[in-house]
Design an enzyme around this catalytic site. Sequence first.
Site, PDB file in Angstrom:
ATOM      1  N   SER A  34     -11.116   8.590  -4.234  1.00  0.00           N
ATOM      2  CA  SER A  34     -10.645   9.235  -3.008  1.00  0.00           C
ATOM      3  C   SER A  34      -9.999  10.579  -3.324  1.00  0.00           C
ATOM      4  O   SER A  34      -9.857  10.970  -4.475  1.00  0.00           O
ATOM      5  CB  SER A  34      -9.622   8.325  -2.305  1.00  0.00           C
ATOM      6  N   SER A  36      -6.842  11.388  -2.718  1.00  0.00           N
ATOM      7  CA  SER A  36      -5.378  11.296  -2.641  1.00  0.00           C
ATOM      8  C   SER A  36      -4.660  12.092  -3.722  1.00  0.00           C
ATOM      9  O   SER A  36      -3.475  12.383  -3.586  1.00  0.00           O
ATOM     10  CB  SER A  36      -4.935   9.832  -2.713  1.00  0.00           C
ATOM     11  N   LYS A  91      -1.476   7.686  -9.119  1.00  0.00           N
ATOM     12  CA  LYS A  91      -0.577   8.545  -8.345  1.00  0.00           C
ATOM     13  C   LYS A  91       0.355   9.265  -9.311  1.00  0.00           C
ATOM     14  O   LYS A  91       0.285   9.087 -10.526  1.00  0.00           O
ATOM     15  CB  LYS A  91       0.258   7.717  -7.357  1.00  0.00           C
ATOM     16  N   SER A 167      -2.639  10.420   1.397  1.00  0.00           N
ATOM     17  CA  SER A 167      -2.361   9.525   0.276  1.00  0.00           C
ATOM     18  C   SER A 167      -1.638   8.279   0.770  1.00  0.00           C
ATOM     19  O   SER A 167      -0.590   8.374   1.419  1.00  0.00           O
ATOM     20  CB  SER A 167      -1.516  10.235  -0.785  1.00  0.00           C
TER      21      SER A 167
END
Length: 214
Positions: A34, A36, A91, A167
């Site tokens: 993705s 994010s 992340k 996100s």
Amino acid sequence: MSKKFWDWTKSILIALLIALFIRTFFIEAFKIPSGSMEPTLLPGDYILVNKISYGIKIPFTHEFLWKGKDPKVGDIVVFRYPPDPSVHFIKRCMGVPGDTVQIINRQVYINGKKVYEPYAYFSSPIIYPRNTQIPGITTPYGSRDNWGPVKVPPHEYFMMGDNRDNSYDSRFWGFVPRYDITGEPFIIYFSIYDWKIRFNRIFKIINTNAQDGR
């Protein structure tokens, strides 16, 4: 069974066991699914993750054989998604145990001090107030853009994607236990999106240790 066939089978089994051992304890490959972490990591990036950085765990337990370093604010980390540990997320660490994290008009503050965030990216001009009641935008402690203050519990970490408007991270589902942190990415070994190879990203080193700007 002939000796030649057995030797061939044994070689394959040994190779598989070595690969499994390396994947379990040292290096694992992941694909970024993705946006994010844009623009730091893009959908279609294939990365290698150093699994020994944050320690070696006993398989199928939360116990460490050897506990490595702890994440710092600004580090990019791979971890098991707490609501579903079978899924891995990637992340940036934006809060360590004992930190009080607050977001004011998109700006992150830790212990009352503004964080220097050169990696943060905003794709929308809209800033949502704290009391916004919109599904997917409202969080238990405020809104996507105005959140907290909340103190990070012991042995847990606060994670955010660099693409702050796109996100699904600790603002929405909470903190990451230390034992769920599995490694840090160190290189993009391949990158392809929409059937187009991004040659300029192949073998690109990932800067996982951004300066702690507190």
